[in-house]
Design a protein around this motif. Structure first.
Motif, PDB file in Angstrom:
ATOM      1  N   LEU A 117       1.118  -1.494  -7.292  1.00 32.16           N
ATOM      2  CA  LEU A 117       0.813  -2.179  -6.042  1.00 32.16           C
ATOM      3  C   LEU A 117      -0.099  -3.355  -6.349  1.00 32.16           C
TER       4      LEU A 117
ATOM      5  N   GLU B 175      -4.600  -5.519  -8.735  1.00 27.91           N
ATOM      6  CA  GLU B 175      -3.806  -4.306  -8.935  1.00 27.91           C
ATOM      7  C   GLU B 175      -4.573  -3.106  -8.393  1.00 27.91           C
TER       8      GLU B 175
ATOM      9  N   LEU C 179       7.297   0.987  -4.789  1.00 32.74           N
ATOM     10  CA  LEU C 179       6.318   1.992  -5.203  1.00 32.74           C
ATOM     11  C   LEU C 179       7.002   3.265  -5.695  1.00 32.74           C
TER      12      LEU C 179
ATOM     13  N   SER D 285       5.285  -4.856  -4.712  1.00 34.41           N
ATOM     14  CA  SER D 285       5.533  -3.782  -5.679  1.00 34.41           C
ATOM     15  C   SER D 285       6.949  -3.953  -6.201  1.00 34.41           C
TER      16      SER D 285
END
Length: 391
Positions: free
Chosen positions: A255, A318, A249, A221
């Motif tokens: 992510l 993703e 994140l 991330s």
């Protein structure tokens, strides 16, 4: 109101940082009083040890420091002086036999935190440290005031060390309620969840995979990535792989998961063209890539049952529609007392008799021994600062 005669050092908070400061200061011959808001000390420390007390990470300092990226200079100095080697030696000095796992994580052979804590408290008692339980700080000034089982109390101390934890796990004492009391003396960064799971709503076909670990993947991330695993839960994701990239994140970066980190892109491409006619996608993924059911389910959940770009789905999956769990569900927090308002000894620049240590400082790191090591190292640094101020 009960008044206590002046002591050399008052420490508020009996977690690892506070207890380490108490050890250092009392060993130098100064009088120390530790005030703890809960009925017993080091509750979060004990909770962390229930599944195996990961005290530190046995690795060279360069990769060790990278876990705190971007690492404040004062924290780097504290960890240079009291890093993994010193933590191991310290724990062994308390009679705890240590071992290093295959991942480099270091544990007491007993695994639990309680034997180490008992030995530590015995050492502190022998050094003359007084511990007051159920003492909750209510005012911070020339005197420090507390609510206690016997009523209000005030303590006059030559120096004060605050080691009050972050803003996670309120039931164990870390709730960040101290912010208003310390804000006149130091600058604060907002609290943010760290080492925290993700919330995601799943479609019904994922139910049978709840609790399944997604192993041998690379999670990324933003600027943060890790090779590890995570767990699919009824509420979303959790586990060390997710915790390690919380900092990315938090910025809103997506992510991304590489389901086949050991497969170069070209190898994946060549394998994809070998799919047999009429072979179902699930059968093909099991046969050609040896993907377990939970990885296949996750890929189809996020990329669709018939991905238009299967190579991307396998190498750059993703995970959409995710959000961080609340701060109080986090293992730790970022934010807190900013280092630029402190001296190199962790004293407030505006008040040289007031020191800060542990998770209430504004630093961040993943699980894996980094959190406890930094708490111990900053507690030690604050303790040394107190000794210097008292000498």
């Amino acid at each position: 109101m009960t008044a206590h005669t002046q002591i050399d050092a008052l420490i508020v908070g009996a977690g690892p940082a506070g207890l380490m400061a108490a050890e250092v200061i009392s060993a130098a011959g100064f009088s120390v009083l530790v005030a703890e808001a809960k009925p017993s000390p080091a509750r979060k420390f004990l909770m962390a040890g229930k599944s195996g007390l990961n005290l530190t990470k046995n690795e060279p300092l360069v990769p060790f420091f990278a876990a705190y990226d971007p690492i404040p200079g004062t924290l780097r100095d504290a960890l240079t002086a009291f890093g993994p080697d010193q933590v191991i030696t310290w724990a062994e000095g308390l009679g705890q036999e240590m071992f290093t796992g295959s991942s480099g994580r270091v544990f007491p052979k007993a695994m639990k935190a309680s034997p180490l804590l008992r030995a530590w408290l015995s050492r502190l008692t022998a050094q003359g440290v007084e511990l007051r339980r159920n003492w909750r700080m209510t005012a911070l000034g020339d005197e420090v005031r507390f609510d206690t089982p016997e009523g209000s109390a005030k303590v006059s101390a030559k120096t004060v060390v605050l080691a009050l934890g972050g803003a996670s796990w309120a039931r164990l004492g870390s709730n960040g309620a101290w912010a208003d009391l310390v804000s006149p003396y130091v600058a604060l960064a907002p609290f943010m969840a760290s080492n925290v799971g993700l919330l995601r709503d799943w479609s019904p076909h994922m139910t049978r995979h709840f609790g399944a670990p997604i192993k041998g993947v690379c999670l990324r991330s933003g600027a943060y990535s890790t090779r590890g695993e995570c767990v699919i839960s009824a509420r979303g994701f959790e586990g060390g792989g997710i915790y390690a990239i919380t900092r990315g994140l938090r910025t809103g970066a997506p992510l991304m998961i590489d389901l086949l980190p050991d497969w170069p892109a070209e190898r994946v491409k060549q394998t994809l063209i070998q799919r047999k006619p009429k072979e179902t996608l699930t059968t093909f993924l099991k046969r050609a890539f040896r993907l377990p059911p939970e990885k296949i389910a996750l890929m189809m959940e996020c990329a669709g049952s018939k991905p238009t770009d299967l190579q991307t789905a396998l190498k750059h999956l993703e995970i959409t529609d995710i959000r961080l769990r609340p701060v109080d569900e986090a293992i730790s927090t970022a934010g807190g007392v900013r280092f630029d308002s402190l001296t190199e000894n962790l004293a407030a620049s505006s008040r040289p008799d007031l020191f800060f240590a542990g998770e209430m400082l504004d630093w961040d790191a993943p699980t894996g021994g980094y959190l406890l090591t930094a708490c111990l190292a900053t507690g030690r640094l604050a303790g040394l600062g107190v000794i210097k101020a008292l000498s």
